[in-house]
Scaffold this motif. Structure first.
Motif, PDB file in Angstrom:
ATOM      1  N   MET A 141       0.863  -1.188   0.000  1.00  0.00           N
ATOM      2  CA  MET A 141       0.000   0.000   0.000  1.00  0.00           C
ATOM      3  C   MET A 141       0.897   1.235   0.000  1.00  0.00           C
ATOM      4  SD  MET A 141      -3.182  -0.485   2.575  1.00  0.00           S
ATOM      5  CE  MET A 141      -3.271  -2.092   3.306  1.00  0.00           C
ATOM      6  N   PRO A 142       0.595   2.218  -0.867  1.00  0.00           N
ATOM      7  CA  PRO A 142       1.442   3.417  -0.924  1.00  0.00           C
ATOM      8  C   PRO A 142       1.167   4.348   0.262  1.00  0.00           C
ATOM      9  CG  PRO A 142      -0.336   3.603  -2.508  1.00  0.00           C
ATOM     10  CD  PRO A 142      -0.516   2.282  -1.837  1.00  0.00           C
ATOM     11  N   LEU A 143       1.707   4.015   1.387  1.00  0.00           N
ATOM     12  CA  LEU A 143       1.463   4.775   2.616  1.00  0.00           C
ATOM     13  C   LEU A 143       2.759   4.943   3.400  1.00  0.00           C
ATOM     14  CD1 LEU A 143      -1.734   3.165   4.215  1.00  0.00           C
ATOM     15  CD2 LEU A 143      -1.503   5.545   3.558  1.00  0.00           C
ATOM     16  N   ILE A 144       2.855   6.094   4.074  1.00  0.00           N
ATOM     17  CA  ILE A 144       3.968   6.275   5.012  1.00  0.00           C
ATOM     18  C   ILE A 144       3.410   5.912   6.390  1.00  0.00           C
ATOM     19  CG2 ILE A 144       5.650   7.904   5.968  1.00  0.00           C
ATOM     20  CD1 ILE A 144       5.111   9.606   3.397  1.00  0.00           C
ATOM     21  N   VAL A 145       3.916   4.820   6.924  1.00  0.00           N
ATOM     22  CA  VAL A 145       3.349   4.301   8.172  1.00  0.00           C
ATOM     23  C   VAL A 145       4.437   4.179   9.245  1.00  0.00           C
ATOM     24  CG1 VAL A 145       2.275   2.253   9.217  1.00  0.00           C
ATOM     25  CG2 VAL A 145       1.495   3.059   6.992  1.00  0.00           C
ATOM     26  N   ALA A 146       4.055   4.553  10.449  1.00  0.00           N
ATOM     27  CA  ALA A 146       4.951   4.342  11.592  1.00  0.00           C
ATOM     28  C   ALA A 146       4.232   3.435  12.576  1.00  0.00           C
ATOM     29  CB  ALA A 146       5.276   5.680  12.242  1.00  0.00           C
ATOM     30  N   ALA A 147       4.993   2.668  13.328  1.00  0.00           N
ATOM     31  CA  ALA A 147       4.381   1.802  14.350  1.00  0.00           C
ATOM     32  C   ALA A 147       5.037   2.062  15.691  1.00  0.00           C
ATOM     33  CB  ALA A 147       4.551   0.338  13.976  1.00  0.00           C
ATOM     34  N   ARG A 148       4.213   2.050  16.706  1.00  0.00           N
ATOM     35  CA  ARG A 148       4.753   2.207  18.066  1.00  0.00           C
ATOM     36  C   ARG A 148       4.303   0.982  18.858  1.00  0.00           C
ATOM     37  NH1 ARG A 148       4.532   7.933  20.398  1.00  0.00           N
ATOM     38  NH2 ARG A 148       2.308   7.733  20.030  1.00  0.00           N
ATOM     39  N   TYR A 149       5.290   0.289  19.442  1.00  0.00           N
ATOM     40  CA  TYR A 149       4.981  -0.956  20.145  1.00  0.00           C
ATOM     41  C   TYR A 149       4.948  -0.745  21.653  1.00  0.00           C
ATOM     42  CZ  TYR A 149       6.377  -2.947  15.638  1.00  0.00           C
ATOM     43  OH  TYR A 149       6.482  -3.237  14.304  1.00  0.00           O
ATOM     44  N   PHE A 164       3.449  -1.924   3.601  1.00  0.00           N
ATOM     45  CA  PHE A 164       3.461  -0.495   3.257  1.00  0.00           C
ATOM     46  C   PHE A 164       4.763  -0.108   2.580  1.00  0.00           C
ATOM     47  CE2 PHE A 164       0.939  -1.100   7.186  1.00  0.00           C
ATOM     48  CZ  PHE A 164      -0.312  -0.833   6.651  1.00  0.00           C
ATOM     49  N   THR A 165       4.663   0.883   1.671  1.00  0.00           N
ATOM     50  CA  THR A 165       5.853   1.274   0.911  1.00  0.00           C
ATOM     51  C   THR A 165       6.896   1.957   1.798  1.00  0.00           C
ATOM     52  OG1 THR A 165       4.629   3.257   0.292  1.00  0.00           O
ATOM     53  CG2 THR A 165       4.765   1.515  -1.360  1.00  0.00           C
ATOM     54  N   ASP A 166       6.436   2.640   2.833  1.00  0.00           N
ATOM     55  CA  ASP A 166       7.371   3.344   3.710  1.00  0.00           C
ATOM     56  C   ASP A 166       6.979   3.036   5.151  1.00  0.00           C
ATOM     57  OD1 ASP A 166       8.857   5.178   5.166  1.00  0.00           O
ATOM     58  OD2 ASP A 166       8.762   6.684   3.573  1.00  0.00           O
ATOM     59  N   PHE A 167       7.832   2.311   5.836  1.00  0.00           N
ATOM     60  CA  PHE A 167       7.473   1.903   7.195  1.00  0.00           C
ATOM     61  C   PHE A 167       8.641   2.119   8.151  1.00  0.00           C
ATOM     62  CE2 PHE A 167       7.584  -1.411  10.508  1.00  0.00           C
ATOM     63  CZ  PHE A 167       6.473  -1.017  11.227  1.00  0.00           C
ATOM     64  N   SER A 168       8.323   2.623   9.328  1.00  0.00           N
ATOM     65  CA  SER A 168       9.364   2.787  10.354  1.00  0.00           C
ATOM     66  C   SER A 168       8.770   2.523  11.725  1.00  0.00           C
ATOM     67  CB  SER A 168       9.950   4.197  10.287  1.00  0.00           C
ATOM     68  OG  SER A 168       8.907   5.139  10.477  1.00  0.00           O
ATOM     69  N   VAL A 169       9.641   2.227  12.654  1.00  0.00           N
ATOM     70  CA  VAL A 169       9.214   1.978  14.037  1.00  0.00           C
ATOM     71  C   VAL A 169       9.656   3.180  14.873  1.00  0.00           C
ATOM     72  CG1 VAL A 169       9.459   0.449  16.035  1.00  0.00           C
ATOM     73  CG2 VAL A 169       9.468  -0.510  13.731  1.00  0.00           C
ATOM     74  N   VAL A 170       8.717   3.703  15.650  1.00  0.00           N
ATOM     75  CA  VAL A 170       9.080   4.836  16.505  1.00  0.00           C
ATOM     76  C   VAL A 170       9.145   4.364  17.958  1.00  0.00           C
ATOM     77  CG1 VAL A 170       8.083   6.545  14.948  1.00  0.00           C
ATOM     78  CG2 VAL A 170       6.686   5.644  16.794  1.00  0.00           C
ATOM     79  N   ALA A 184       5.081  11.985  18.350  1.00  0.00           N
ATOM     80  CA  ALA A 184       4.529  11.713  17.013  1.00  0.00           C
ATOM     81  C   ALA A 184       4.368  12.991  16.185  1.00  0.00           C
ATOM     82  CB  ALA A 184       3.188  10.999  17.153  1.00  0.00           C
ATOM     83  N   ARG A 185       4.217  14.150  16.874  1.00  0.00           N
ATOM     84  CA  ARG A 185       4.018  15.417  16.137  1.00  0.00           C
ATOM     85  C   ARG A 185       5.271  15.837  15.369  1.00  0.00           C
ATOM     86  NH1 ARG A 185       1.553  18.431  21.279  1.00  0.00           N
ATOM     87  NH2 ARG A 185       3.251  17.200  22.099  1.00  0.00           N
ATOM     88  N   ASP A 186       6.418  15.312  15.786  1.00  0.00           N
ATOM     89  CA  ASP A 186       7.674  15.656  15.100  1.00  0.00           C
ATOM     90  C   ASP A 186       7.917  14.773  13.884  1.00  0.00           C
ATOM     91  OD1 ASP A 186       8.008  17.394  17.171  1.00  0.00           O
ATOM     92  OD2 ASP A 186       9.331  16.056  18.332  1.00  0.00           O
ATOM     93  N   LEU A 187       7.070  13.798  13.681  1.00  0.00           N
ATOM     94  CA  LEU A 187       7.309  12.830  12.605  1.00  0.00           C
ATOM     95  C   LEU A 187       6.327  13.024  11.455  1.00  0.00           C
ATOM     96  CD1 LEU A 187       7.543   9.780  15.014  1.00  0.00           C
ATOM     97  CD2 LEU A 187       9.488  10.909  13.948  1.00  0.00           C
ATOM     98  N   THR A 188       6.764  12.606  10.270  1.00  0.00           N
ATOM     99  CA  THR A 188       5.882  12.695   9.100  1.00  0.00           C
ATOM    100  C   THR A 188       5.385  11.298   8.759  1.00  0.00           C
ATOM    101  OG1 THR A 188       7.291  14.454   8.290  1.00  0.00           O
ATOM    102  CG2 THR A 188       5.748  13.488   6.708  1.00  0.00           C
ATOM    103  N   PHE A 189       4.081  11.124   8.778  1.00  0.00           N
ATOM    104  CA  PHE A 189       3.505   9.828   8.392  1.00  0.00           C
ATOM    105  C   PHE A 189       2.045  10.022   8.002  1.00  0.00           C
ATOM    106  CE2 PHE A 189       3.362  10.109  13.086  1.00  0.00           C
ATOM    107  CZ  PHE A 189       2.001  10.127  13.281  1.00  0.00           C
ATOM    108  N   ASP A 190       1.520   9.024   7.289  1.00  0.00           N
ATOM    109  CA  ASP A 190       0.086   9.027   6.970  1.00  0.00           C
ATOM    110  C   ASP A 190      -0.690   8.371   8.095  1.00  0.00           C
ATOM    111  OD1 ASP A 190       0.559  10.122   4.434  1.00  0.00           O
ATOM    112  OD2 ASP A 190       0.992   8.132   3.608  1.00  0.00           O
ATOM    113  N   ALA A 191      -0.079   7.334   8.686  1.00  0.00           N
ATOM    114  CA  ALA A 191      -0.774   6.603   9.742  1.00  0.00           C
ATOM    115  C   ALA A 191       0.216   6.135  10.793  1.00  0.00           C
ATOM    116  CB  ALA A 191      -1.490   5.389   9.148  1.00  0.00           C
ATOM    117  N   LEU A 192      -0.251   6.159  12.030  1.00  0.00           N
ATOM    118  CA  LEU A 192       0.541   5.604  13.130  1.00  0.00           C
ATOM    119  C   LEU A 192      -0.232   4.394  13.663  1.00  0.00           C
ATOM    120  CD1 LEU A 192       2.869   5.827  15.275  1.00  0.00           C
ATOM    121  CD2 LEU A 192       1.275   7.152  16.646  1.00  0.00           C
TER     122      LEU A 192
END
Lengths: 227, 242
Positions: free
Chosen positions: B52-60, B99-105, B111-119
């Motif tokens: 999916m063409p999305l910038i996604v971050a995950a927080r565990y 997702f095309t762009d994924f990172s773990v925070v 989260a306000r300092d980060l750029t993403f479509d979905a967390l």
């Protein structure tokens, strides 16, 4: 020379007799229903899968492994792709939750990105779905064992009946159709008489069902009876 | 000399006695005790899907770094399963494939300092397993109930999706410990398959990509109210059986 020959012969006869005596009574039935043409081209193979446990299937993993080994064994053995390799290569489309339950789901499955190519790369022509299990359906008798300082032993008689019912559905992935079904039903009674030492006379129904199903599946896939 | 030999003999007997006692204690403890199973970083295969063409971050949550579950079978043995970092690895691998762009925070990152479509914030609601002595079968079964919360770039929660995963393995084919491990891995794979199959339908996450595209192209054309789900339904039919 003659004496040695006689000795060997009597030993062989004794072995055969022991093997016969130590196995219980087994009756088996096998049948197949053909829905379409079958046959295997060079480089094509099959994969043996268990129907999903999400659908209530309880086929034993050792039975699936036994059928796979039996079909692939010998000079007339078929090419059997290990099912874990196949399932991993096609993740997540053959997981217990996602695997198609009917052949009408095959066109949708094949249209998913990369699925048709991956199946072609693996050389899988047929998927064989196994369903069924082995159950103990009856039993009886009694046996008691005791041990003391001077030794121990058992006395009594026990028996039980096992029923191995399995069905194999063969799906042709080239035509996206159901090629047919092979069914086997093996029933056997095991006995355990004991006079000091228990002597098990086992009816290996599951093993018999495995070999019968594997032999019939091999014939079913390779030979096209409708031709 | 004779006294020394007697002493050595007595020490030997004492050592033997200790050894026999310790073996007996170990055997008795094993009979009454239980098993501890540890999952060593299981992985899922690379999924055959379009990203999916999305910038996604995950927080565990912290529990994703060390998760241990214990089950006391009444009157019988105690079982424990240590998932370690398996959940973190599962979701990182899964979302990385989806997702095309994924990172773990990190938990401390703002989260306000980060750029993403979905967390995405996955968590474990419940973990259960049954062993053959409970189910009177030869099977080990594992149930995991995960919860997936999704937030948009403004921090608004758009989905709260519970998912129930199940795995089953026979003790006849694998040893008891291995069968429980396999059941746990199968449950995690089941969760991964369900997420791949249902996530967009259940949460509408792909709409955040459209929102992102609209916003970057012409901010004025951004709809006043995005049709986002605040809570995803629990009884979404899955596509099993296709």
């Amino acid at each position: 020379m003659n004496q040695a020959y006689n000795h060997n012969l009597s030993r062989a006869l004794l072995l055969v007799l022991s093997a016969w005596l130590l196995s219980g009574c087994v009756t088996s039935r096998i049948e197949n229903i053909r829905e379409g043409n079958t046959g295997l081209e060079e480089g094509e193979g099959i994969v043996i899968m268990a129907k999903s446990y999400h659908l209530g299937n309880e086929t034993e993993a050792k039975f699936i492994s036994c059928v796979g080994k039996s079909i692939g064994r010998g000079s007339s053995g078929l090419r059997v792709i290990p099912n874990n390799e196949f399932v991993d290569a096609l993740f997540p489309w053959f997981e217990p939750r996602t695997a198609p339950a009917e052949t009408k789901g095959l066109p949708t499955l094949m249209s998913r990105p990369g699925v048709a190519q991956k199946i072609k790369d693996q050389g899988v022509r047929y998927v064989v779905w196994l369903d069924g299990d082995t159950d103990k359906v009856a039993g009886g008798g009694s046996m008691s064992c005791a041990a003391g300082p001077g030794g121990g032993g058992c006395f009594g008689f026990a028996w039980w009946q096992n029923d191995s019912n399995y069905e194999a559905s063969v799906w042709d992935l080239s035509g996206l159709e159901d090629a047919g079904t092979v069914r086997t039903d093996v029933s056997g009674t095991s006995f355990l008489p004991a006079i000091v030492v228990p002597i098990p006379l086992l009816a290996r129904t599951q093993n018999k069902a495995c070999n019968a199903l594997a032999d019939q599946l091999r014939l079913f896939i390779v030979s096209d009876e409708s031709a | 000399m004779a006294r020394q030999s007697l002493r050595e003999n007595s020490a030997l007997k004492s050592n033997r006695l200790k050894f026999v006692l310790s073996v007996m204690t170990a055997m008795m403890a094993a009979g009454c005790g239980g098993s501890k199973v540890t999952l060593h970083n299981p992985t899922i295969p690379e999924p055959l899907i379009d990203q999916m063409p999305l910038i996604v971050a995950a927080r565990y949550p912290e529990v994703f770094d060390s998760f241990v579950h214990e089950e006391q079978v009444i009157g019988k043995e105690k079982w424990s399963i240590d998932l370690g970092r398996s959940n973190r690895m599962l979701f990182t691998q899964l979302f990385g494939s989806m997702f095309t762009d994924f990172s773990v925070v990190g938990a401390e990152d703002d989260a306000r300092d980060l750029t993403f479509d979905a967390l995405i914030e996955p968590s474990i609601d419940a973990f259960e397993f049954s062993v053959p002595s409970q189910s009177q079968t030869e099977e080990f079964a594992v149930w995991i109930r995960y919860r997936i919360k999704i937030f948009d770039k403004d921090g608004t929660q758009i989905a709260n999706w519970p998912i129930a995963a199940y795995g089953k393995s026979q003790s006849g084919s694998f040893g008891g410990d291995d069968a429980l491990k396999r059941a746990a891995v199968l449950a995690m794979r089941d969760a991964a398959a369900l997420i791949i199959l249902q996530m967009d339908k259940a949460t509408g996450i792909s709409k955040l990509s459209e929102a992102h595209a609209n916003q970057t192209a012409t901010p004025a054309e951004m709809p006043d109210e995005m049709t986002l789900r605040t809570t995803a339904a629990e009884d979404i039919p899955d596509e099993s059986g296709l």
